[in-house]
Design a protein around this motif. Structure first.
Motif, PDB file in Angstrom:
ATOM      1  N   TRP A 117      -3.638 -18.853 -31.421  1.00  0.00           N
ATOM      2  CA  TRP A 117      -3.960 -18.938 -32.845  1.00  0.00           C
ATOM      3  C   TRP A 117      -5.335 -19.550 -33.001  1.00  0.00           C
ATOM      4  O   TRP A 117      -5.885 -20.147 -32.077  1.00  0.00           O
ATOM      5  CB  TRP A 117      -2.905 -19.718 -33.614  1.00  0.00           C
TER       6      TRP A 117
ATOM      7  N   ALA B 153     -10.299 -21.405 -38.721  1.00  0.00           N
ATOM      8  CA  ALA B 153      -9.247 -21.153 -39.707  1.00  0.00           C
ATOM      9  C   ALA B 153      -9.786 -20.593 -41.029  1.00  0.00           C
ATOM     10  O   ALA B 153      -9.037 -19.958 -41.773  1.00  0.00           O
ATOM     11  CB  ALA B 153      -8.444 -22.416 -39.969  1.00  0.00           C
TER      12      ALA B 153
ATOM     13  N   PHE C  66      -9.814 -16.992 -39.979  1.00  0.00           N
ATOM     14  CA  PHE C  66      -8.461 -16.552 -39.618  1.00  0.00           C
ATOM     15  C   PHE C  66      -7.467 -17.590 -40.148  1.00  0.00           C
ATOM     16  O   PHE C  66      -7.017 -18.471 -39.411  1.00  0.00           O
ATOM     17  CB  PHE C  66      -8.322 -16.419 -38.101  1.00  0.00           C
TER      18      PHE C  66
ATOM     19  N   TYR D 236      -4.359 -19.870 -41.499  1.00  0.00           N
ATOM     20  CA  TYR D 236      -2.957 -20.061 -41.138  1.00  0.00           C
ATOM     21  C   TYR D 236      -2.076 -19.688 -42.328  1.00  0.00           C
ATOM     22  O   TYR D 236      -2.491 -19.777 -43.477  1.00  0.00           O
ATOM     23  CB  TYR D 236      -2.686 -21.515 -40.754  1.00  0.00           C
TER      24      TYR D 236
ATOM     25  N   GLU E 269       1.028 -24.308 -40.385  1.00  0.00           N
ATOM     26  CA  GLU E 269      -0.168 -24.768 -39.673  1.00  0.00           C
ATOM     27  C   GLU E 269       0.240 -25.359 -38.314  1.00  0.00           C
ATOM     28  O   GLU E 269       1.158 -26.178 -38.239  1.00  0.00           O
ATOM     29  CB  GLU E 269      -0.910 -25.815 -40.505  1.00  0.00           C
TER      30      GLU E 269
ATOM     31  N   GLN F 208       2.408 -12.368 -31.329  1.00  0.00           N
ATOM     32  CA  GLN F 208       1.905 -12.864 -32.609  1.00  0.00           C
ATOM     33  C   GLN F 208       2.624 -14.148 -33.016  1.00  0.00           C
ATOM     34  O   GLN F 208       3.856 -14.186 -33.056  1.00  0.00           O
ATOM     35  CB  GLN F 208       2.098 -11.792 -33.688  1.00  0.00           C
TER      36      GLN F 208
ATOM     37  N   SER G 166       2.322 -18.978 -36.932  1.00  0.00           N
ATOM     38  CA  SER G 166       1.275 -19.711 -37.653  1.00  0.00           C
ATOM     39  C   SER G 166       0.345 -18.783 -38.434  1.00  0.00           C
ATOM     40  O   SER G 166      -0.288 -19.198 -39.399  1.00  0.00           O
ATOM     41  CB  SER G 166       0.455 -20.577 -36.688  1.00  0.00           C
ATOM     42  N   HIS G 167       0.262 -17.516 -38.008  1.00  0.00           N
ATOM     43  CA  HIS G 167      -0.502 -16.520 -38.779  1.00  0.00           C
ATOM     44  C   HIS G 167       0.420 -15.479 -39.416  1.00  0.00           C
ATOM     45  O   HIS G 167      -0.051 -14.548 -40.069  1.00  0.00           O
ATOM     46  CB  HIS G 167      -1.527 -15.819 -37.890  1.00  0.00           C
TER      47      HIS G 167
ATOM     48  N   ASP H 115      -0.370 -11.735 -40.578  1.00  0.00           N
ATOM     49  CA  ASP H 115      -1.810 -11.494 -40.471  1.00  0.00           C
ATOM     50  C   ASP H 115      -2.182 -11.504 -38.989  1.00  0.00           C
ATOM     51  O   ASP H 115      -2.279 -12.552 -38.360  1.00  0.00           O
ATOM     52  CB  ASP H 115      -2.584 -12.576 -41.227  1.00  0.00           C
ATOM     53  N   HIS H 116      -2.401 -10.323 -38.441  1.00  0.00           N
ATOM     54  CA  HIS H 116      -2.630 -10.171 -37.005  1.00  0.00           C
ATOM     55  C   HIS H 116      -4.107 -10.177 -36.626  1.00  0.00           C
ATOM     56  O   HIS H 116      -4.455  -9.844 -35.494  1.00  0.00           O
ATOM     57  CB  HIS H 116      -1.979  -8.873 -36.505  1.00  0.00           C
TER      58      HIS H 116
ATOM     59  N   TYR I 224      -6.380 -12.459 -35.962  1.00  0.00           N
ATOM     60  CA  TYR I 224      -6.877 -13.277 -34.848  1.00  0.00           C
ATOM     61  C   TYR I 224      -6.465 -12.694 -33.514  1.00  0.00           C
ATOM     62  O   TYR I 224      -7.302 -12.532 -32.613  1.00  0.00           O
ATOM     63  CB  TYR I 224      -6.374 -14.723 -34.959  1.00  0.00           C
TER      64      TYR I 224
END
Length: 303
Positions: free
Chosen positions: A24, A30, A33, A35, A40, A66, A69-70, A73-74, A76
């Motif tokens: 991550w 951040a 990208f 969190y 977080e 994946q 923490s994200h 939203d892939h 990163y």
């Protein structure tokens, strides 16, 4: 565990591949990208730290799963895959949204960004829904058509999800299946736990099912080097074959537990206790993942 206790590396020619880790963004990244709110991370997990750990441990490639923490939203993980295309492959997180957006995102990440696996987290399904609902079946079936493996995270116990897994495997036998972290089975202490572990072993009847011997710190009841897992590994290899078992670290969560290098060395010590033939250990430490994903990760180290 001291360095003098380690046994020799599995092979000088086969790649060591980590079948389960996460990355991550660093706090500095951040803004680009972000969190997911409330998720977080409290550990460093950026790719530069990972590469440093892999180099120290002698690990050549990995499947990046994946992280929550994200969430969905892939971006990163995708950026890491594009930057290091011969070192990493990606496992996306299934979005079970009932509006169909999850399927579209799944296809985009596979067809456009090259993801080779998808993770089913049953706790992200809507309340009261199972992974065998319409969207679950649709993504699972599509994964098989695209030659993408489906990983299952059974954190609250395999017994809660085994019927769904068996149903999906039966209905869609061409879809490859990965069971994360020994399906969260610990060394059995009573008849119920023994029964659940026997159900895990019984999944070997489905040729499409593979088991990750990963996140050993989560499933062992002892400290490093987690030797209480030796009987479990022995039974896994007997039931599935070493070519359907693969090691994974669960980086970065593993780092404060036993260190990344320690996680790799533990498997060799566990295998040594069984004892496991070196050829089986080679499969577990990399050849299984290389064959399963038959991708750029199969490139020999010393080519």
């Amino acid at each position: 565990m001291s360095s003098s206790e380690t046994i020799p590396s599995t092979s000088s020619t086969s790649n060591v591949i980590d079948s389960h880790l996460h990355v991550w963004a660093s706090p500095q990244e951040a803004s680009k990208f972000p969190y997911f709110p409330g998720q977080e991370p409290n550990l460093p997990g950026n790719v530069d730290f990972l590469l440093q750990c892999m180099e120290e441990a002698g690990v050549d490639g990995a499947l990046i799963v994946q992280p929550i923490s994200h969430k969905f939203d892939h971006s990163y993980v995708t950026s890491v895959l594009k930057k290091y295309p011969t070192k990493f492959i990606g496992c996306r997180l299934a979005n079970p949204a009932d509006d169909g957006s999850g399927l579209k995102q799944f296809e985009h990440l596979v067809l456009k960004d090259g993801y080779r696996a998808v993770r089913f987290n049953p706790y992200l399904w809507p309340s009261g829904e199972k992974m065998t609902n319409e969207i679950g079946k649709t993504i699972f079936k599509r994964a098989g058509e695209l030659n993408v493996a489906v990983g299952f995270m059974c954190m609250r116990g395999l017994d809660l999800h085994i019927s769904e897994i068996e149903q999906l495997c039966t209905e869609f036998p061409s879809t490859l299946v990965l069971l994360d972290h020994l399906a969260f089975c610990k060394p059995p202490l009573n008849d119920k736990e023994d029964f659940v572990f026997s159900k895990l072993l019984n999944l070997a009847r489905f040729p499409q099912v593979y088991v990750k011997f990963s996140a050993l710190f989560r499933v062992s009841r002892t400290q490093l080097p987690y030797l209480d897992l030796s009987p479990l590994l022995s039974q896994l290899v007997s039931s599935f074959g070493a070519n359907r078992v693969m090691w994974g670290s669960d980086f970065p969560f593993v780092v404060p537990e036993c260190g990344y290098k320690g996680a790799k060395e533990a498997v060799q010590l566990i295998a040594n206790q069984i004892p496991l033939p070196s050829s089986d250990l080679e499969w577990i430490m990399g050849k299984t993942a290389a064959q399963l994903f038959h991708s750029q990760l199969t490139v020999a180290k010393h080519e």
